[in-house]
Design a protein around this motif. Structure first.
Motif, PDB file in Angstrom:
ATOM      1  N   ARG A  18     -35.256  38.867 -25.799  1.00 51.78           N
ATOM      2  CA  ARG A  18     -34.641  37.671 -26.349  1.00 51.78           C
ATOM      3  C   ARG A  18     -35.649  36.524 -26.305  1.00 51.78           C
ATOM      4  NH1 ARG A  18     -28.926  37.249 -23.238  1.00 51.78           N
ATOM      5  NH2 ARG A  18     -30.149  38.087 -21.521  1.00 51.78           N
ATOM      6  N   PRO A  19     -36.292  36.206 -27.436  1.00 54.90           N
ATOM      7  CA  PRO A  19     -37.279  35.122 -27.429  1.00 54.90           C
ATOM      8  C   PRO A  19     -36.594  33.766 -27.291  1.00 54.90           C
ATOM      9  CG  PRO A  19     -36.951  35.919 -29.659  1.00 54.90           C
ATOM     10  CD  PRO A  19     -36.164  36.843 -28.762  1.00 54.90           C
ATOM     11  N   LEU A  20     -37.346  32.797 -26.793  1.00 57.20           N
ATOM     12  CA  LEU A  20     -36.836  31.447 -26.617  1.00 57.20           C
ATOM     13  C   LEU A  20     -37.359  30.538 -27.720  1.00 57.20           C
ATOM     14  CD1 LEU A  20     -37.484  31.011 -22.788  1.00 57.20           C
ATOM     15  CD2 LEU A  20     -35.308  31.581 -23.886  1.00 57.20           C
ATOM     16  N   ALA A  21     -36.560  29.564 -28.085  1.00 52.81           N
ATOM     17  CA  ALA A  21     -37.045  28.509 -28.974  1.00 52.81           C
ATOM     18  C   ALA A  21     -38.070  27.667 -28.230  1.00 52.81           C
ATOM     19  CB  ALA A  21     -35.881  27.636 -29.424  1.00 52.81           C
ATOM     20  N   ASP A  22     -39.061  27.141 -28.954  1.00 53.20           N
ATOM     21  CA  ASP A  22     -40.061  26.302 -28.294  1.00 53.20           C
ATOM     22  C   ASP A  22     -39.404  25.123 -27.587  1.00 53.20           C
ATOM     23  OD1 ASP A  22     -42.222  27.864 -28.984  1.00 53.20           O
ATOM     24  OD2 ASP A  22     -42.739  26.701 -30.767  1.00 53.20           O
ATOM     25  N   ALA A  23     -38.459  24.485 -28.249  1.00 54.32           N
ATOM     26  CA  ALA A  23     -37.754  23.357 -27.644  1.00 54.32           C
ATOM     27  C   ALA A  23     -36.562  23.878 -26.846  1.00 54.32           C
ATOM     28  CB  ALA A  23     -37.308  22.369 -28.707  1.00 54.32           C
ATOM     29  N   SER A  24     -36.850  24.363 -25.657  1.00 45.18           N
ATOM     30  CA  SER A  24     -35.789  24.861 -24.782  1.00 45.18           C
ATOM     31  C   SER A  24     -36.105  24.474 -23.356  1.00 45.18           C
ATOM     32  CB  SER A  24     -35.608  26.375 -24.921  1.00 45.18           C
ATOM     33  OG  SER A  24     -36.812  27.067 -24.693  1.00 45.18           O
ATOM     34  N   ALA A  25     -35.064  24.279 -22.554  1.00 40.73           N
ATOM     35  CA  ALA A  25     -35.200  23.805 -21.176  1.00 40.73           C
ATOM     36  C   ALA A  25     -34.421  24.730 -20.257  1.00 40.73           C
ATOM     37  CB  ALA A  25     -34.691  22.373 -21.051  1.00 40.73           C
ATOM     38  N   GLY A  26     -35.076  25.195 -19.212  1.00 41.96           N
ATOM     39  CA  GLY A  26     -34.455  26.170 -18.329  1.00 41.96           C
ATOM     40  C   GLY A  26     -34.404  25.715 -16.891  1.00 41.96           C
ATOM     41  N   LEU A  27     -33.737  26.549 -16.097  1.00 44.67           N
ATOM     42  CA  LEU A  27     -33.516  26.267 -14.677  1.00 44.67           C
ATOM     43  C   LEU A  27     -33.734  27.552 -13.896  1.00 44.67           C
ATOM     44  CD1 LEU A  27     -32.554  24.117 -12.615  1.00 44.67           C
ATOM     45  CD2 LEU A  27     -30.199  24.832 -13.116  1.00 44.67           C
ATOM     46  N   GLY A  28     -34.284  27.416 -12.704  1.00 44.54           N
ATOM     47  CA  GLY A  28     -34.519  28.581 -11.868  1.00 44.54           C
ATOM     48  C   GLY A  28     -33.221  29.187 -11.349  1.00 44.54           C
ATOM     49  N   LEU A  29     -33.120  30.519 -11.458  1.00 41.44           N
ATOM     50  CA  LEU A  29     -31.940  31.232 -10.981  1.00 41.44           C
ATOM     51  C   LEU A  29     -32.155  31.533  -9.501  1.00 41.44           C
ATOM     52  CD1 LEU A  29     -30.328  34.272 -12.856  1.00 41.44           C
ATOM     53  CD2 LEU A  29     -30.070  33.824 -10.422  1.00 41.44           C
ATOM     54  N   ARG A  30     -31.515  30.735  -8.644  1.00 39.42           N
ATOM     55  CA  ARG A  30     -31.626  30.884  -7.195  1.00 39.42           C
ATOM     56  C   ARG A  30     -30.270  31.280  -6.628  1.00 39.42           C
ATOM     57  NH1 ARG A  30     -35.914  30.591  -9.310  1.00 39.42           N
ATOM     58  NH2 ARG A  30     -37.530  29.007  -8.919  1.00 39.42           N
ATOM     59  N   ARG A  31     -30.296  32.075  -5.578  1.00 42.66           N
ATOM     60  CA  ARG A  31     -29.025  32.565  -5.020  1.00 42.66           C
ATOM     61  C   ARG A  31     -28.116  31.425  -4.587  1.00 42.66           C
ATOM     62  NH1 ARG A  31     -30.289  38.259  -1.786  1.00 42.66           N
ATOM     63  NH2 ARG A  31     -31.530  39.180  -3.464  1.00 42.66           N
ATOM     64  N   ALA A  32     -28.697  30.360  -4.078  1.00 43.74           N
ATOM     65  CA  ALA A  32     -27.884  29.229  -3.638  1.00 43.74           C
ATOM     66  C   ALA A  32     -27.171  28.542  -4.794  1.00 43.74           C
ATOM     67  CB  ALA A  32     -28.758  28.222  -2.899  1.00 43.74           C
ATOM     68  N   LEU A  33     -27.627  28.799  -6.024  1.00 44.18           N
ATOM     69  CA  LEU A  33     -27.036  28.156  -7.199  1.00 44.18           C
ATOM     70  C   LEU A  33     -26.133  29.086  -7.994  1.00 44.18           C
ATOM     71  CD1 LEU A  33     -30.154  26.233  -8.600  1.00 44.18           C
ATOM     72  CD2 LEU A  33     -28.313  25.311  -7.181  1.00 44.18           C
ATOM     73  N   LEU A  34     -25.926  30.307  -7.507  1.00 42.82           N
ATOM     74  CA  LEU A  34     -25.204  31.296  -8.311  1.00 42.82           C
ATOM     75  C   LEU A  34     -23.848  30.790  -8.789  1.00 42.82           C
ATOM     76  CD1 LEU A  34     -25.859  34.793  -6.664  1.00 42.82           C
ATOM     77  CD2 LEU A  34     -26.464  34.054  -8.981  1.00 42.82           C
ATOM     78  N   GLY A  35     -23.059  30.244  -7.875  1.00 38.54           N
ATOM     79  CA  GLY A  35     -21.729  29.789  -8.249  1.00 38.54           C
ATOM     80  C   GLY A  35     -21.776  28.686  -9.284  1.00 38.54           C
ATOM     81  N   ALA A  36     -22.668  27.717  -9.065  1.00 40.51           N
ATOM     82  CA  ALA A  36     -22.778  26.597 -10.007  1.00 40.51           C
ATOM     83  C   ALA A  36     -23.275  27.065 -11.363  1.00 40.51           C
ATOM     84  CB  ALA A  36     -23.713  25.538  -9.435  1.00 40.51           C
ATOM     85  N   LEU A  37     -24.216  28.008 -11.375  1.00 40.08           N
ATOM     86  CA  LEU A  37     -24.720  28.522 -12.644  1.00 40.08           C
ATOM     87  C   LEU A  37     -23.635  29.267 -13.409  1.00 40.08           C
ATOM     88  CD1 LEU A  37     -28.208  29.843 -11.466  1.00 40.08           C
ATOM     89  CD2 LEU A  37     -27.782  27.836 -12.909  1.00 40.08           C
ATOM     90  N   GLN A  38     -22.818  30.037 -12.692  1.00 40.31           N
ATOM     91  CA  GLN A  38     -21.735  30.767 -13.354  1.00 40.31           C
ATOM     92  C   GLN A  38     -20.701  29.824 -13.945  1.00 40.31           C
ATOM     93  OE1 GLN A  38     -20.979  33.331  -9.836  1.00 40.31           O
ATOM     94  NE2 GLN A  38     -21.097  35.056 -11.254  1.00 40.31           N
ATOM     95  N   ASP A  39     -20.476  28.681 -13.286  1.00 38.60           N
ATOM     96  CA  ASP A  39     -19.453  27.734 -13.734  1.00 38.60           C
ATOM     97  C   ASP A  39     -20.001  26.658 -14.663  1.00 38.60           C
ATOM     98  OD1 ASP A  39     -17.675  29.106 -12.128  1.00 38.60           O
ATOM     99  OD2 ASP A  39     -17.879  27.713 -10.435  1.00 38.60           O
ATOM    100  N   ALA A  40     -21.299  26.679 -14.934  1.00 36.63           N
ATOM    101  CA  ALA A  40     -21.916  25.615 -15.737  1.00 36.63           C
ATOM    102  C   ALA A  40     -21.345  25.601 -17.148  1.00 36.63           C
ATOM    103  CB  ALA A  40     -23.427  25.806 -15.791  1.00 36.63           C
ATOM    104  N   PRO A  41     -21.191  24.439 -17.723  1.00 33.66           N
ATOM    105  CA  PRO A  41     -20.677  24.365 -19.093  1.00 33.66           C
ATOM    106  C   PRO A  41     -21.670  24.949 -20.084  1.00 33.66           C
ATOM    107  CG  PRO A  41     -21.405  22.208 -18.335  1.00 33.66           C
ATOM    108  CD  PRO A  41     -21.442  23.104 -17.147  1.00 33.66           C
TER     109      PRO A  41
END
Length: 274
Positions: A3-26
């Motif tokens: 799955r290629p990314l668009a050049d204008a894209s912004a990401g976040l590190g997938l960390r275990r401490a953030l799992l719940g928040a990442l799953q619930d993110a809008p």
């Protein structure tokens, strides 16, 4: 299928401490997630299910910690194969590693600097080519932060360029590392950026650091991105164009909406150049 990314894209590190928040993110809160594959290979149960769910919903990029591209020990081809299977399973479009080493007879649990020498260029580029051949894909290498430069025969920019050319690989340009190294080793960060090859820049990283003193900065990934680093990211876009850009945060996590605010700031900087 990758799955290629668009050049204008912004990401976040997938960390275990953030799992719940990442799953619930809008929806649309971030464009992709990045993980270290060795932290997730073979993980099952609740954590594995959570990762699989996120990987099914969001593009995943991988940034490795354990290839030890500059190390003296033989390349761990069994590990490379496990990484390759992980990349294929999760349709990972981009895999990167550090221009450093982290093992000899065993894991050293740190990212140690490679001497800036012609011999090291040959050694590490041969290992990068072997990894690319084994995986059947290009990889990107990241310019790393370092606090000592033993046996320096080349300057950092020339060393990075020599490795990129010899290995024919891509560059993950870590803007915070450029800033930190420029302060710690007394060079001009913008001049360093100008020496990087635009055609090889595949992604950017941006992160926070700790101000030990005015002339000593520590790359921690545990603080907000500083204004000078945001300005350097803006300049990198001027020089090399917009590419997928990741916010790295590994600990001292603020409220999740604060992290998303930094992801949105990446998008704001990107919009000025698209």
């Amino acid at each position: 299928m990758q799955r290629p990314l668009a050049d204008a894209s912004a990401g976040l590190g997938l960390r275990r401490a953030l799992l719940g928040a990442l799953q619930d993110a809008p929806s649309g809160a971030f464009d992709f997630l990045e993980c270290a594959p060795e932290n997730w290979i073979g993980v099952g149960g609740r954590l594995g299910d959570a990762f699989d769910s996120l990987a099914a919903r969001h593009p995943i990029t991988c940034h490795g910690l354990s290839l030890s591209l500059g190390g003296p020990a033989a390349l761990d081809v069994a590990f490379v194969d496990r990484v390759g299977a992980f990349l294929d399973r999760h349709a990972v479009g981009s895999y990167s590693e550090h221009l450093s080493y982290c093992s000899d007879d065993g894991q050293l649990y740190d990212l140690l600097p490679i001497p800036f020498t012609v011999e090291a260029v040959r050694h590490v580029s041969d290992r990068i080519k072997a990894v690319q051949d084994r995986l059947g894909r290009r990889i990107a290498i990241e310019n790393v932060s370092y606090y000592a430069a033993p046996n320096r025969a080349l300057d950092e920019a020339d060393f990075v360029n020599a490795v990129l050319d010899a290995a024919d690989c891509d560059l993950l340009l870590d803007v915070n590392n450029v800033y930190v190294n420029a302060i710690n080793h007394g060079y001009d960060a913008r001049a360093f950026l100008a020496q990087m090859p635009s055609a090889r820049v595949a992604q950017y990283h941006i992160a926070g650091h700790f101000d030990e003193t005015d002339d000593l900065k520590i790359d921690t990934h545990g603080a907000p991105v500083k204004d000078d680093v945001w300005a350097l990211l803006d300049h990198a876009y001027v020089l090399h164009g917009v590419r997928p850009t990741l916010l790295e945060r590994d600990f001292n996590f603020p409220p999740f909406d604060v992290l998303l605010g930094e992801v949105e700031r990446i998008r704001e900087v990107q919009r000025r150049h698209v």
